[in-house]
Scaffold this motif. Structure first.
Motif, short mmCIF file in Angstrom:
data_model
loop_
_atom_site.label_atom_id
_atom_site.label_comp_id
_atom_site.label_asym_id
_atom_site.label_seq_id
_atom_site.Cartn_x
_atom_site.Cartn_y
_atom_site.Cartn_z
N GLU A 100 0.83 -1.20 0.00
CA GLU A 100 0.00 0.00 0.00
C GLU A 100 0.86 1.25 0.00
O GLU A 100 0.53 2.24 -0.67
CB GLU A 100 -0.93 0.00 1.21
CG GLU A 100 -1.90 1.18 1.22
CD GLU A 100 -2.89 1.12 2.36
OE1 GLU A 100 -3.77 2.00 2.41
OE2 GLU A 100 -2.79 0.21 3.20
N LEU A 101 1.94 1.24 0.74
CA LEU A 101 2.85 2.39 0.75
C LEU A 101 3.43 2.64 -0.63
O LEU A 101 3.51 3.79 -1.09
CB LEU A 101 3.97 2.14 1.77
CG LEU A 101 3.58 2.19 3.24
CD1 LEU A 101 4.66 1.51 4.09
CD2 LEU A 101 3.38 3.63 3.69
N ILE A 102 3.84 1.56 -1.30
CA ILE A 102 4.39 1.68 -2.64
C ILE A 102 3.35 2.25 -3.60
O ILE A 102 3.65 3.12 -4.42
CB ILE A 102 4.89 0.30 -3.11
CG1 ILE A 102 6.16 -0.09 -2.35
CG2 ILE A 102 5.15 0.28 -4.62
CD1 ILE A 102 6.60 -1.53 -2.58
N SER A 103 2.13 1.73 -3.50
CA SER A 103 1.06 2.21 -4.38
C SER A 103 0.76 3.69 -4.13
O SER A 103 0.61 4.46 -5.09
CB SER A 103 -0.19 1.37 -4.16
OG SER A 103 -1.28 1.86 -4.92
N ARG A 104 0.66 4.06 -2.86
CA ARG A 104 0.34 5.46 -2.55
C ARG A 104 1.45 6.40 -3.00
O ARG A 104 1.18 7.51 -3.45
CB ARG A 104 0.10 5.60 -1.04
CG ARG A 104 -0.30 7.01 -0.58
CD ARG A 104 -1.63 7.44 -1.18
NE ARG A 104 -2.70 6.55 -0.78
CZ ARG A 104 -3.48 6.73 0.29
NH1 ARG A 104 -3.29 7.79 1.06
NH2 ARG A 104 -4.45 5.89 0.57
N ALA A 105 2.70 5.95 -2.87
CA ALA A 105 3.83 6.80 -3.26
C ALA A 105 4.06 6.82 -4.77
O ALA A 105 4.75 7.69 -5.29
CB ALA A 105 5.10 6.32 -2.55
N GLY A 106 3.50 5.82 -5.49
CA GLY A 106 3.69 5.76 -6.94
C GLY A 106 5.09 5.37 -7.34
O GLY A 106 5.65 5.91 -8.31
N VAL A 107 5.69 4.43 -6.59
CA VAL A 107 7.05 3.97 -6.91
C VAL A 107 7.04 2.46 -7.10
O VAL A 107 6.06 1.78 -6.77
CB VAL A 107 8.05 4.35 -5.79
CG1 VAL A 107 8.09 5.85 -5.59
CG2 VAL A 107 7.72 3.63 -4.49
N ALA A 108 8.12 1.93 -7.61
CA ALA A 108 8.25 0.48 -7.79
C ALA A 108 8.73 -0.16 -6.50
O ALA A 108 9.34 0.48 -5.64
CB ALA A 108 9.24 0.19 -8.91
#
Length: 212
Positions: free
Chosen positions: A49-57
């Motif tokens: 979820e953190l990756i998705s929210r930040a928009g990073v791989a």
């Protein structure tokens, strides 16, 4: 360009929340952690979820942080710098130079914080209660909270108050207790805590002077 929190001046006695600016992947991950951890706690938020929210791989996440706990430690450091300990110390100094006045001004700053529509509990107290005092995140939270108590002790010494360690510990208990009460819905908690702090100052040989 690095993302930073642009900490605006206090408005009507309140600690204004930081404004986010656009920046690199590490800062976007910290922004996501700040938003999600404050809302739901650390354990409830996963790395995906953190990756998705930040928009990073995913690979980008691990290029900056070895684990969610490492990101959480960076999140606590940002909270310390931008929203809590250092901000409170700076704001009391803007209100008055008198040390007893600054002790009481701490509760005025908390009062403004509690009355904000988007008021969130102290990240350090929330984290410590969530993970426990023995967890590395709990230990870090306790150390940040201890800096407030140390600041209170310094003010007590400067004011020439008796038993500065005892006074600082007592006032620190009042600040933490008022935060819990505010989370429960008592927006007047800091006002009552300030009255109790004034009594403590008298008990320790001082005369409470409020900030102008």
């Amino acid at each position: 360009m690095r993302t930073t929190y642009d900490f605006p001046p206090a408005v009507d006695g309140a600690l204004a929340p930081p404004r986010l600016t656009q920046g690199g992947a590490r800062d976007r991950l910290l922004d996501a952690a700040y938003e999600l951890f404050l809302q739901r706690g650390i354990r409830d938020v996963g790395i995906a979820e953190l990756i998705s929210r930040a928009g990073v791989a995913k690979a980008t996440f691990y290029a900056h942080f070895t684990s969610k706990d490492e990101l959480a430690l960076a999140y606590l450091e940002r909270c310390h710098r931008d929203m809590t300990v250092e901000a409170i110390i700076a704001e009391t100094g803007r209100r008055t130079e008198n040390p007893t006045g600054r002790l009481l001004a701490i509760f005025d700053v908390l009062d403004g914080w509690f009355r904000q529509d988007d008021f969130q509990a102290c990240a350090f107290i929330s984290t410590m209660l969530e993970v426990g005092a023995a967890h590395p995140l709990g230990i870090a939270s306790i150390e940040y909270l201890a800096q407030v108590r140390a600041f209170m002790r310094t003010l007590a010494v400067e004011a020439g108050l008796e038993q500065p360690d005892v006074l600082a510990r007592s006032c620190h208990i009042l600040t933490k207790g008022s935060i819990i009460s505010a989370v429960e819905g008592d927006r007047e908690a800091a006002v009552y805590a300030k009255h109790m702090a004034a009594s403590l100052i008298r008990d320790h040989g001082g005369y409470p002077i409020t900030a102008g």
